[in-house]
Design a protein around this motif. Structure first.
Motif, PDB file in Angstrom:
ATOM      1  N   HIS A 156      -3.954  12.370  -6.477  1.00 51.61           N
ATOM      2  CA  HIS A 156      -2.657  12.944  -6.862  1.00 51.61           C
ATOM      3  C   HIS A 156      -1.728  12.954  -5.656  1.00 51.61           C
ATOM      4  N   THR A 157      -0.935  11.900  -5.532  1.00 49.22           N
ATOM      5  CA  THR A 157       0.026  11.798  -4.436  1.00 49.22           C
ATOM      6  C   THR A 157       1.398  11.424  -4.993  1.00 49.22           C
ATOM      7  N   HIS A 158       2.411  11.696  -4.177  1.00 47.72           N
ATOM      8  CA  HIS A 158       3.799  11.290  -4.467  1.00 47.72           C
ATOM      9  C   HIS A 158       4.351  10.732  -3.156  1.00 47.72           C
ATOM     10  N   LEU A 159       4.158   9.451  -2.935  1.00 45.99           N
ATOM     11  CA  LEU A 159       4.447   8.872  -1.627  1.00 45.99           C
ATOM     12  C   LEU A 159       5.918   8.960  -1.244  1.00 45.99           C
ATOM     13  N   THR A 160       6.824   8.933  -2.203  1.00 49.02           N
ATOM     14  CA  THR A 160       8.250   8.872  -1.860  1.00 49.02           C
ATOM     15  C   THR A 160       8.951  10.223  -1.957  1.00 49.02           C
ATOM     16  N   TYR A 161       8.242  11.288  -2.229  1.00 47.26           N
ATOM     17  CA  TYR A 161       8.869  12.597  -2.460  1.00 47.26           C
ATOM     18  C   TYR A 161       9.747  12.993  -1.267  1.00 47.26           C
ATOM     19  N   VAL A 162      10.885  13.626  -1.540  1.00 47.91           N
ATOM     20  CA  VAL A 162      11.780  14.048  -0.455  1.00 47.91           C
ATOM     21  C   VAL A 162      11.069  15.051   0.452  1.00 47.91           C
ATOM     22  N   GLU A 163      11.471  15.067   1.720  1.00 43.78           N
ATOM     23  CA  GLU A 163      10.806  15.940   2.693  1.00 43.78           C
ATOM     24  C   GLU A 163      11.270  17.386   2.597  1.00 43.78           C
ATOM     25  N   LYS A 164      12.492  17.588   2.130  1.00 46.82           N
ATOM     26  CA  LYS A 164      12.984  18.955   1.944  1.00 46.82           C
ATOM     27  C   LYS A 164      14.191  18.919   1.023  1.00 46.82           C
ATOM     28  N   PHE A 165      14.418  20.051   0.369  1.00 40.80           N
ATOM     29  CA  PHE A 165      15.554  20.167  -0.534  1.00 40.80           C
ATOM     30  C   PHE A 165      16.703  20.845   0.211  1.00 40.80           C
ATOM     31  N   ASP A 166      17.474  20.014   0.905  1.00 40.24           N
ATOM     32  CA  ASP A 166      18.617  20.517   1.656  1.00 40.24           C
ATOM     33  C   ASP A 166      19.886  19.850   1.131  1.00 40.24           C
ATOM     34  N   ALA A 167      20.958  19.956   1.876  1.00 36.32           N
ATOM     35  CA  ALA A 167      22.241  19.410   1.419  1.00 36.32           C
ATOM     36  C   ALA A 167      22.186  17.897   1.244  1.00 36.32           C
ATOM     37  N   GLY A 168      21.268  17.227   1.936  1.00 37.08           N
ATOM     38  CA  GLY A 168      21.229  15.768   1.863  1.00 37.08           C
ATOM     39  C   GLY A 168      20.118  15.209   1.003  1.00 37.08           C
ATOM     40  N   PHE A 169      19.418  16.084   0.256  1.00 35.98           N
ATOM     41  CA  PHE A 169      18.260  15.569  -0.476  1.00 35.98           C
ATOM     42  C   PHE A 169      18.659  14.588  -1.572  1.00 35.98           C
ATOM     43  N   GLN A 170      19.848  14.756  -2.131  1.00 27.48           N
ATOM     44  CA  GLN A 170      20.281  13.853  -3.182  1.00 27.48           C
ATOM     45  C   GLN A 170      20.443  12.429  -2.656  1.00 27.48           C
ATOM     46  N   ASP A 171      20.995  12.303  -1.452  1.00 31.30           N
ATOM     47  CA  ASP A 171      21.135  10.982  -0.839  1.00 31.30           C
ATOM     48  C   ASP A 171      19.761  10.363  -0.567  1.00 31.30           C
ATOM     49  N   ALA A 172      18.815  11.203  -0.137  1.00 31.27           N
ATOM     50  CA  ALA A 172      17.470  10.708   0.143  1.00 31.27           C
ATOM     51  C   ALA A 172      16.792  10.203  -1.127  1.00 31.27           C
ATOM     52  N   ILE A 173      16.986  10.923  -2.237  1.00 28.26           N
ATOM     53  CA  ILE A 173      16.399  10.515  -3.510  1.00 28.26           C
ATOM     54  C   ILE A 173      16.968   9.187  -3.971  1.00 28.26           C
ATOM     55  N   ALA A 214      15.612   2.610   0.427  1.00 26.01           N
ATOM     56  CA  ALA A 214      15.131   2.412   1.796  1.00 26.01           C
ATOM     57  C   ALA A 214      14.538   3.698   2.350  1.00 26.01           C
ATOM     58  N   ASP A 215      15.230   4.815   2.135  1.00 23.15           N
ATOM     59  CA  ASP A 215      14.726   6.106   2.611  1.00 23.15           C
ATOM     60  C   ASP A 215      13.398   6.435   1.935  1.00 23.15           C
ATOM     61  N   SER A 216      13.328   6.194   0.635  1.00 26.99           N
ATOM     62  CA  SER A 216      12.084   6.452  -0.100  1.00 26.99           C
ATOM     63  C   SER A 216      10.934   5.610   0.441  1.00 26.99           C
ATOM     64  N   ALA A 217      11.209   4.349   0.731  1.00 29.38           N
ATOM     65  CA  ALA A 217      10.160   3.468   1.247  1.00 29.38           C
ATOM     66  C   ALA A 217       9.679   3.920   2.623  1.00 29.38           C
ATOM     67  N   MET A 218      10.590   4.349   3.486  1.00 29.19           N
ATOM     68  CA  MET A 218      10.196   4.771   4.829  1.00 29.19           C
ATOM     69  C   MET A 218       9.365   6.060   4.764  1.00 29.19           C
ATOM     70  N   ARG A 219       9.731   6.972   3.867  1.00 27.99           N
ATOM     71  CA  ARG A 219       8.917   8.176   3.701  1.00 27.99           C
ATOM     72  C   ARG A 219       7.507   7.806   3.264  1.00 27.99           C
ATOM     73  N   ALA A 220       7.426   6.853   2.348  1.00 22.74           N
ATOM     74  CA  ALA A 220       6.122   6.449   1.833  1.00 22.74           C
ATOM     75  C   ALA A 220       5.266   5.796   2.914  1.00 22.74           C
ATOM     76  N   VAL A 221       5.857   4.927   3.704  1.00 18.44           N
ATOM     77  CA  VAL A 221       5.106   4.256   4.770  1.00 18.44           C
ATOM     78  C   VAL A 221       4.575   5.274   5.771  1.00 18.44           C
ATOM     79  N   SER A 222       5.401   6.247   6.116  1.00 23.69           N
ATOM     80  CA  SER A 222       4.956   7.293   7.034  1.00 23.69           C
ATOM     81  C   SER A 222       3.760   8.047   6.466  1.00 23.69           C
ATOM     82  N   ARG A 223       3.830   8.402   5.188  1.00 22.87           N
ATOM     83  CA  ARG A 223       2.732   9.143   4.562  1.00 22.87           C
ATOM     84  C   ARG A 223       1.477   8.282   4.444  1.00 22.87           C
TER      85      ARG A 223
END
Length: 473
Positions: free
Chosen positions: A130-147, A151-160
């Protein structure tokens, strides 16, 4: 008029709707047995090589196989079958384990790379269901842009992926990530171009308007979204087909839904050869059981009758106690969710897991680490294994759940989960005896995925560039 009113009230009382405090009607064994998953590989002779995923697509014999061979010498082997650890030598050629030798035997290719693992334990790579590789790191003012950024989603996933690998996890089941990101990363990892665990991807989470997962801020038709909203049986079928088109290994559904909607989704997925898992609770678990799902996530409330039916119909569970412990300890409770309107605390989740074990339900290991919770690894995974011990598993049995049993839930037990000749070489080396002390999993030194060295001395080992000769004049 009075008689008609009394009859109506009697009907309401009978189905448990008159008073909110009443228990929901327990699941009844009135539905059909779980409809079988279409075996789309039944027309392929065993001699035909297929892809190393749930789809089992015909491929060339050397597909994604590395060159050469290696040997692990001097260690103790915990093979994941449930047998006690023993001294052994493991031989790997290409991507497969070819032999398990007794100490002192030397039957391997002359050019094989030999790794001395004296004093260490060799075991199958861990699986996180049970994983979510691309999940946003935090729900802040910029989370919508991250979602909304692929590219941002892919980089989060690679890091995880790197952190999972360092923690000894060589396979992850991604049960909802952004758009096509998990499928692209799955292909890159399988071909050896990036280091990380195998990815078995569900694609987007399928739920109804207002259902669990709806509210992450993405438009219903957003191709980069993690959630796919569907309304009515036809749209639920279409949502399943869209994930299949991307290359899904399974389908992930979430309440709330109607019986007709989940029936349609499960039927469509099974006809396509895909298993189905659900995030559901209370009466929606009853509906999922009736529809014939293959596994149910989380330790959420369900009746004793539902637990019994899960066991009877061999519906597996992925308990995921860790995320609820994190929420409880950080926030004091699970607040603000319309899909979590019930008591949920550290006592209830352990008791639910204990009931499922007592009933004989097959349980695999998953962590559900969203936002920045990946930073809790490997402790979070070890804590999940300790939960298995808490409800009656031995450390050895907990490790079998993390390897062999989890591979069975993935529908990959013929290739993953144990160290045996013919299996794929997803192997980790641990400095210590994790089958006796789970804390030893904090010291994973080496990991091979598909026969490729991807973790060396505890550090991610990216594939080396191989120079291609310049074309001649």
């Amino acid at each position: 008029m009075i008689n008609r009113t009394m009859r109506r009230l009697a009907r309401l009382l009978a189905i448990g709707l008159a008073f909110p405090a009443m228990q929901p009607v327990a699941a009844q064994d009135t539905g059909p047995d779980a409809p079988p998953i279409n075996d789309r590989g039944q027309w392929l002779p065993s001699s035909v090589p297929t892809s190393d995923d749930v789809l089992r697509i015909p491929v060339p014999a050397d597909y994604n196989a590395p060159k050469g061979s290696f040997v692990l010498v001097g260690g103790r082997l915990f093979d994941g079958t449930g047998a006690a650890a023993r001294p052994a030598t493991i031989v790997v050629q290409g991507k497969r384990i070819t032999a398990i030798l007794k100490p002192g035997e030397q039957a391997w290719p002359a050019d094989a790379v030999v790794y001395d693992v004296t004093g260490k334990t060799v075991m199958p790579g861990l699986i996180d269901l049970h994983t979510h590789l691309t999940y946003v790191e935090k729900f802040d003012a910029g989370f919508q842009d991250a979602i909304n950024s692929g590219a941002d989603s892919a980089m989060r996933a690679v890091s995880r992926m790197g952190i999972f690998l360092q923690s000894g996890v060589t396979s992850v089941r991604d049960v909802a990530s952004a758009g096509d990101v998990p499928f692209v990363l799955k292909r890159w990892q399988a071909s050896g171009r990036i280091a990380g665990p195998r990815i078995f991807a569900a694609g987007q989470l399928i739920t109804a308007t207002g259902g669990h997962g709806d509210g992450l801020g993405t438009a219903p038709e957003n191709p980069l979204g993690t959630v796919r909203l569907a309304s009515g049986p036809d749209q639920w079928r279409e949502a399943v087909r869209l994930q299949f088109r991307q290359g899904a290994d399974l389908i992930k559904l979430a309440s709330e839904y109607s019986q007709a909607e989940i029936d349609a989704a499960v039927d469509e997925a099974h006809s396509l050869g895909l298993p189905v898992t659900v995030d559901a609770e209370t009466r929606y678990i009853d509906m999922a059981i009736k529809a014939g799902v293959d596994s149910i996530e989380h330790p959420l409330p369900r009746s004793d009758a539902a637990i019994a039916l899960m066991a009877k119909r061999k519906i597996a569970s992925v308990p995921t106690l860790v995320p609820y412990r994190i929420i409880q300890r950080n926030s004091g409770g699970y607040f603000g969710s319309t899909s979590r309107r019930f008591e949920l605390n550290e006592t209830t989740i352990v008791e639910m897991m204990r009931k499922m074990k007592k009933a004989g339900i097959k349980m695999g290991v998953g962590t559900d680490l969203v936002t920045d919770w990946i930073d809790y690894m490997p402790g979070a995974y070890i804590d999940e294994l300790r939960a298995f011990v808490e409800v009656g598993f031995s450390p050895r049995e907990a490790l079998v759940a993390a390897t062999k049993t989890s591979a069975e839930i993935l529908r990959m037990a013929d290739r993953l989960g144990t160290i045996e000749p013919g299996k794929l070489a997803d192997i980790i080396v641990v400095d210590g005896n994790p089958d006796e002390d789970l804390n030893a999993l904090e010291r994973v030194t080496t990991a091979f995925v598909n026969g490729r060295l991807m973790l060396k001395d505890g550090r991610v080992h990216p594939p080396a560039h191989v120079e291609k000769p310049m074309p001649k004049r």
